[in-house]
Design a protein around this motif. Structure first.
Motif, PDB file in Angstrom:
ATOM      1  N   LEU A   5       0.986  -1.388  -0.039  1.00 43.20           N
ATOM      2  CA  LEU A   5       0.158  -0.027  -0.131  1.00 43.20           C
ATOM      3  C   LEU A   5       0.802   1.201  -0.130  1.00 43.20           C
ATOM      4  N   ALA A   6       0.344   2.333  -0.643  1.00 41.72           N
ATOM      5  CA  ALA A   6       0.922   3.599  -0.478  1.00 41.72           C
ATOM      6  C   ALA A   6      -0.143   4.796  -0.067  1.00 41.72           C
ATOM      7  N   TYR A   7       0.264   5.351   0.990  1.00 40.52           N
ATOM      8  CA  TYR A   7      -0.644   6.237   1.671  1.00 40.52           C
ATOM      9  C   TYR A   7      -0.038   7.726   1.294  1.00 40.52           C
ATOM     10  N   TRP A 110      10.759   2.782  -3.462  1.00 40.29           N
ATOM     11  CA  TRP A 110      10.324   2.240  -4.337  1.00 40.29           C
ATOM     12  C   TRP A 110       9.840   0.540  -3.789  1.00 40.29           C
ATOM     13  N   MET A 111       8.654  -0.019  -4.400  1.00 39.58           N
ATOM     14  CA  MET A 111       8.268  -1.176  -4.023  1.00 39.58           C
ATOM     15  C   MET A 111       7.498  -1.829  -5.187  1.00 39.58           C
ATOM     16  N   HIS A 112       7.663  -3.283  -5.306  1.00 44.09           N
ATOM     17  CA  HIS A 112       7.159  -4.101  -6.366  1.00 44.09           C
ATOM     18  C   HIS A 112       6.407  -5.062  -6.000  1.00 44.09           C
ATOM     19  N   ASN A 113       5.459  -5.448  -6.633  1.00 41.89           N
ATOM     20  CA  ASN A 113       4.859  -6.629  -6.804  1.00 41.89           C
ATOM     21  C   ASN A 113       4.703  -7.196  -8.232  1.00 41.89           C
ATOM     22  N   GLY A 114       5.002  -8.494  -8.175  1.00 40.63           N
ATOM     23  CA  GLY A 114       5.548  -9.135  -9.533  1.00 40.63           C
ATOM     24  C   GLY A 114       6.713  -9.841  -9.655  1.00 40.63           C
ATOM     25  N   LEU A 115       7.452  -9.990 -10.847  1.00 42.84           N
ATOM     26  CA  LEU A 115       8.472 -10.709 -10.944  1.00 42.84           C
ATOM     27  C   LEU A 115       9.018 -10.261 -12.175  1.00 42.84           C
ATOM     28  N   ILE A 116      10.407 -10.517 -12.402  1.00 43.34           N
ATOM     29  CA  ILE A 116      11.214 -10.353 -13.772  1.00 43.34           C
ATOM     30  C   ILE A 116      11.132 -12.140 -14.079  1.00 43.34           C
ATOM     31  N   ARG A 117      10.642 -12.452 -15.099  1.00 46.39           N
ATOM     32  CA  ARG A 117      10.593 -14.094 -15.163  1.00 46.39           C
ATOM     33  C   ARG A 117      11.873 -14.513 -15.770  1.00 46.39           C
ATOM     34  N   ASP A 118      12.293 -15.784 -15.097  1.00 46.94           N
ATOM     35  CA  ASP A 118      13.489 -16.348 -15.445  1.00 46.94           C
ATOM     36  C   ASP A 118      14.572 -15.439 -15.060  1.00 46.94           C
ATOM     37  N   THR A 190       6.465   4.290  -6.713  1.00 44.71           N
ATOM     38  CA  THR A 190       7.724   4.913  -6.454  1.00 44.71           C
ATOM     39  C   THR A 190       7.463   6.334  -5.974  1.00 44.71           C
ATOM     40  N   THR A 191       7.999   6.976  -5.216  1.00 43.79           N
ATOM     41  CA  THR A 191       7.994   8.051  -4.633  1.00 43.79           C
ATOM     42  C   THR A 191       9.192   8.991  -4.344  1.00 43.79           C
ATOM     43  N   ASP A 192       9.301  10.511  -4.671  1.00 37.46           N
ATOM     44  CA  ASP A 192      10.029  11.208  -4.355  1.00 37.46           C
ATOM     45  C   ASP A 192       9.752  11.980  -2.992  1.00 37.46           C
ATOM     46  N   GLY A 193       9.003  11.585  -2.200  1.00 38.52           N
ATOM     47  CA  GLY A 193       8.401  12.324  -0.939  1.00 38.52           C
ATOM     48  C   GLY A 193       7.390  13.290  -1.035  1.00 38.52           C
ATOM     49  N   GLU A 194       7.020  13.563  -2.538  1.00 32.80           N
ATOM     50  CA  GLU A 194       6.065  14.662  -2.843  1.00 32.80           C
ATOM     51  C   GLU A 194       5.016  13.976  -3.674  1.00 32.80           C
ATOM     52  N   THR A 196       3.568  10.627  -5.821  1.00 26.95           N
ATOM     53  CA  THR A 196       3.568   9.023  -5.891  1.00 26.95           C
ATOM     54  C   THR A 196       3.240   8.862  -7.328  1.00 26.95           C
ATOM     55  N   TRP A 197       4.017   7.900  -8.022  1.00 25.64           N
ATOM     56  CA  TRP A 197       3.689   7.157  -9.271  1.00 25.64           C
ATOM     57  C   TRP A 197       3.189   5.701  -8.911  1.00 25.64           C
ATOM     58  N   ALA A 198       2.179   5.244  -9.335  1.00 20.79           N
ATOM     59  CA  ALA A 198       1.850   3.796  -9.223  1.00 20.79           C
ATOM     60  C   ALA A 198       1.665   3.162 -10.630  1.00 20.79           C
ATOM     61  N   PHE A 199       2.230   2.061 -10.825  1.00 20.67           N
ATOM     62  CA  PHE A 199       2.221   1.562 -12.154  1.00 20.67           C
ATOM     63  C   PHE A 199       1.566   0.111 -12.272  1.00 20.67           C
ATOM     64  N   ARG A 200       0.751  -0.298 -13.379  1.00 16.96           N
ATOM     65  CA  ARG A 200       0.143  -1.580 -13.348  1.00 16.96           C
ATOM     66  C   ARG A 200       0.592  -2.099 -14.588  1.00 16.96           C
ATOM     67  N   TYR A 201       1.331  -2.844 -14.896  1.00 14.39           N
ATOM     68  CA  TYR A 201       1.555  -3.412 -16.341  1.00 14.39           C
ATOM     69  C   TYR A 201       2.262  -4.787 -16.293  1.00 14.39           C
ATOM     70  N   SER A 202       1.935  -5.752 -17.489  1.00 12.59           N
ATOM     71  CA  SER A 202       2.623  -6.861 -17.622  1.00 12.59           C
ATOM     72  C   SER A 202       2.695  -7.231 -19.205  1.00 12.59           C
ATOM     73  N   SER A 203       3.806  -7.906 -19.560  1.00 13.07           N
ATOM     74  CA  SER A 203       4.052  -8.203 -20.891  1.00 13.07           C
ATOM     75  C   SER A 203       2.777  -8.768 -21.795  1.00 13.07           C
ATOM     76  N   GLU A 204       2.253  -9.825 -20.834  1.00 16.29           N
ATOM     77  CA  GLU A 204       0.858 -10.640 -21.381  1.00 16.29           C
ATOM     78  C   GLU A 204      -0.190  -9.902 -21.157  1.00 16.29           C
TER      79      GLU A 204
END
Length: 277
Positions: A5-7, A110-118, A190-194, A196-204
């Motif tokens: 979560l990001a608040y 920075w925080m991440h849910n997911g993976l870089i496959r292989d 990710t955030t610089d303290g002011e 916040t950017w949140a990304f949702r993406y996957s190759s598939e």
């Protein structure tokens, strides 16, 4: 895989944020409902900003979030206007503090849910492309931390969406050179303290879940008996892997291939796609 979560908003007590909601992040560490694994017990981390210093504080532990007394003690006495929190389900990297999110570089988190496959297959190629002045700052062994430093290498501090998009493009190109069909699975904050950017993406095109809170003042009027919402400011924003409760109208799913930008009371959803550096 993980939950986070990001608040951002008026200062919030970390215990209220992490423990008190009906489906809090701490509860998600044991009983996630929308993740690929129900249990996220391979450590946790919290990053928060104070009023006096631009560099955020960090607390990491390899204990499960539901079973760490220090987290409860720290949270009860800590307030912050911007908080990142993450519970981890490892995709292969060791359970150690340096592999717990969020990761920090100067005033960035920075925080991440997911993976870089292989990941073992592409790790060397990716690592060799990190800027030399950043490479020595990598402390752990996760794909997530390496992803962070690639985004920094590709200019994230100057233009976060472009830097992340360039890193994703590079990871995908590298993976496909090794025969990996779908190299990237991600929700990232990710955030610089002011801002916040949140990304949702996957190759598939089938990314992990991600939601944001809608207008807090409107939700509060519909659910006046919810003690968690009553302490949040009208300009508060929550970005979560899965909703913190079942309040109707409180949460909106962030679309596939999107970037959510939150700055103060303002929030904007933009399209997101990999971009050549």
């Amino acid at each position: 895989m993980c939950r986070w979560l990001a608040y951002s908003g008026s200062p919030v007590n970390l215990e209220d944020l992490l423990f008190k909601p009906a489906h809090s992040l701490v509860k998600q560490s044991r009983h996630a409902r929308l993740g690929s694994e129900e249990m996220n017990g391979d450590g946790f981390g919290v990053g928060w900003y104070s009023r006096r210093r631009p560099r955020p504080g960090l607390f990491h532990s390899t204990h499960p979030a539901w079973n760490d007394r220090n987290l409860r003690e720290l949270s009860a006495l800590t307030w912050s206007r911007l908080v990142f929190a993450h519970v981890r389900a490892s995709t292969g990297a060791a359970v150690q503090q340096t592999n717990c999110h969020p990761f920090r570089q100067d005033h960035w988190l920075w925080m991440h849910n997911g993976l870089i496959r292989d990941f073992p297959t592409v790790k060397r190629d990716l690592a060799c492309s990190v800027a030399p002045d950043l490479f020595s700052l990598i402390e752990g062994s996760t794909d997530s931390e390496l992803f962070f430093h690639l985004a920094l290498t590709f200019g994230m501090k100057d233009d976060p969406p472009a830097g992340v998009a360039a890193a994703v493009r590079f990871i995908e190109d590298t993976g496909r050179q090794h025969g990996i069909e779908y190299p990237v699975q991600m929700t990232v904050a990710t955030t610089d303290g002011e801002t916040t950017w949140a990304f949702r993406y996957s190759s598939e095109g089938a990314s992990r879940s991600l939601f944001r809170s809608v207008d807090i003042s409107a939700v509060r009027s519909m659910h006046a008996d919810d003690s968690f919402l009553e302490d949040l400011s009208a300009d508060a924003h929550l970005i979560v892997s899965e909703p913190l409760g079942d309040l109707e109208g409180a949460w909106e799913e962030i679309p596939e291939s999107s970037c959510l930008v939150v700055h103060g009371p303002d929030a904007e959803i933009l399209p997101f796609a990999p971009l050549a550096a």
